[in-house]
Design a protein around this motif. Structure first.
Motif, PDB file in Angstrom:
ATOM      1  N   ALA A 110       5.312   2.060  36.404  1.00  0.00           N
ATOM      2  CA  ALA A 110       5.435   2.681  34.881  1.00  0.00           C
ATOM      3  C   ALA A 110       4.321   1.885  34.253  1.00  0.00           C
ATOM      4  O   ALA A 110       3.902   2.835  33.766  1.00  0.00           O
ATOM      5  CB  ALA A 110       6.759   2.164  34.162  1.00  0.00           C
ATOM      6  N   GLN A 111       3.826   1.219  34.872  1.00  0.00           N
ATOM      7  CA  GLN A 111       2.264   0.098  34.146  1.00  0.00           C
ATOM      8  C   GLN A 111       1.055   1.256  34.203  1.00  0.00           C
ATOM      9  O   GLN A 111       1.146   1.200  33.528  1.00  0.00           O
ATOM     10  CB  GLN A 111       2.152  -0.782  34.337  1.00  0.00           C
ATOM     11  N   LEU A 112       1.278   1.575  35.626  1.00  0.00           N
ATOM     12  CA  LEU A 112       0.101   2.366  36.297  1.00  0.00           C
ATOM     13  C   LEU A 112       0.654   3.678  35.230  1.00  0.00           C
ATOM     14  O   LEU A 112      -0.975   4.328  34.739  1.00  0.00           O
ATOM     15  CB  LEU A 112      -0.048   3.056  37.561  1.00  0.00           C
ATOM     16  N   VAL A 113       1.704   4.413  34.382  1.00  0.00           N
ATOM     17  CA  VAL A 113       1.408   5.769  34.114  1.00  0.00           C
ATOM     18  C   VAL A 113       1.332   5.238  33.169  1.00  0.00           C
ATOM     19  O   VAL A 113       0.650   5.976  31.890  1.00  0.00           O
ATOM     20  CB  VAL A 113       2.416   6.593  35.447  1.00  0.00           C
ATOM     21  N   LEU A 114       1.962   4.337  31.882  1.00  0.00           N
ATOM     22  CA  LEU A 114       2.384   4.270  31.125  1.00  0.00           C
ATOM     23  C   LEU A 114       1.564   3.188  29.954  1.00  0.00           C
ATOM     24  O   LEU A 114       0.906   3.088  28.907  1.00  0.00           O
ATOM     25  CB  LEU A 114       3.479   3.924  30.244  1.00  0.00           C
ATOM     26  N   GLY A 115       1.089   2.408  30.877  1.00  0.00           N
ATOM     27  CA  GLY A 115       0.162   0.802  30.210  1.00  0.00           C
ATOM     28  C   GLY A 115       0.917  -0.135  29.927  1.00  0.00           C
ATOM     29  O   GLY A 115       0.588  -1.219  30.062  1.00  0.00           O
ATOM     30  N   ARG A 116       2.137  -0.131  30.532  1.00  0.00           N
ATOM     31  CA  ARG A 116       3.028  -0.718  30.233  1.00  0.00           C
ATOM     32  C   ARG A 116       4.594  -1.194  31.671  1.00  0.00           C
ATOM     33  O   ARG A 116       4.473   0.306  31.372  1.00  0.00           O
ATOM     34  CB  ARG A 116       3.840  -1.079  28.642  1.00  0.00           C
ATOM     35  N   ALA A 117       4.831  -2.528  31.830  1.00  0.00           N
ATOM     36  CA  ALA A 117       5.545  -2.024  32.912  1.00  0.00           C
ATOM     37  C   ALA A 117       7.183  -2.082  31.787  1.00  0.00           C
ATOM     38  O   ALA A 117       7.282  -2.944  31.439  1.00  0.00           O
ATOM     39  CB  ALA A 117       5.932  -3.409  33.406  1.00  0.00           C
ATOM     40  N   GLU A 118       7.719  -1.141  32.214  1.00  0.00           N
ATOM     41  CA  GLU A 118       8.889  -0.995  32.224  1.00  0.00           C
ATOM     42  C   GLU A 118      10.526  -0.976  33.798  1.00  0.00           C
ATOM     43  O   GLU A 118       9.901  -0.657  34.684  1.00  0.00           O
ATOM     44  CB  GLU A 118       9.707   1.162  31.153  1.00  0.00           C
ATOM     45  N   TYR A 119      11.409  -0.454  33.510  1.00  0.00           N
ATOM     46  CA  TYR A 119      12.228  -0.688  34.692  1.00  0.00           C
ATOM     47  C   TYR A 119      11.782   0.968  34.228  1.00  0.00           C
ATOM     48  O   TYR A 119      13.041   1.737  34.186  1.00  0.00           O
ATOM     49  CB  TYR A 119      12.940  -1.206  34.154  1.00  0.00           C
TER      50      TYR A 119
END
Length: 153
Positions: A110-119
């Motif tokens: 998620a962090q790589l795709v969205l720029g933030r760590a989500e579950y």
């Protein structure tokens, strides 16, 4: 640089946690995914990083490549720690394969795709494959593949 985040295959229940080994199905799934990846990784430099747990090392062994056991990517790691350990986005040559655990595998994706760590949920034995380059999307990240063992059967 390219990065593969691969969740360990199905493991037995029990303790201690770091000694849990893959089930028969887990060994089969690791071999299936490892074989698929190996065909696509054959012509490039590959670094394999595995959590210190037995189940992640067994999963990584399916690639039949040298494995670096990396304490910073154990079960309690964070997405930031894992991404830093890989050298992403341009710290290493070729492809880095990280074999590890939920929840940080999904959070790192998620962090790589969205720029933030989500579950983000991720099936056992599944992987995400990312590429980075200045022409790849707004953040320089491109998803090359996201597969589960079930899709490869």
């Amino acid at each position: 640089m390219e990065l593969i985040l691969w969740r360990h295959a199905q493991a037995e229940d029990g303790s201690p946690d770091d000694a849990r080994k893959l089930t028969t199905r887990g060994l089969r799934d690791a071999a299936l995914v490892g074989g698929w990846l190996s065909l696509r990784l054959a012509a490039q430099p590959v670094t394999v990083l595995a959590s210190p747990t037995r189940r992640t090392r067994q999963t990584a062994e399916a690639l039949e490549l040298p494995i670096e056991v990396h304490p910073a990517i154990g079960p309690d790691a964070t997405a930031d720690e894992v991404i830093r350990a890989t050298g992403w986005p341009a710290g290493r040559e070729g492809v880095v394969v990280v074999v590890g655990h939920q929840p940080w595998i999904g959070q790192a994706a998620a962090q790589l795709v969205l720029g933030r760590a989500e579950y983000w949920p991720m099936a056992k034995g599944a992987f995400w494959w990312f590429a980075w380059g200045k022409d790849d999307g707004p953040a320089g990240v491109r998803v090359k593949a996201a597969l589960t063992p079930e899709l490869l059967r």
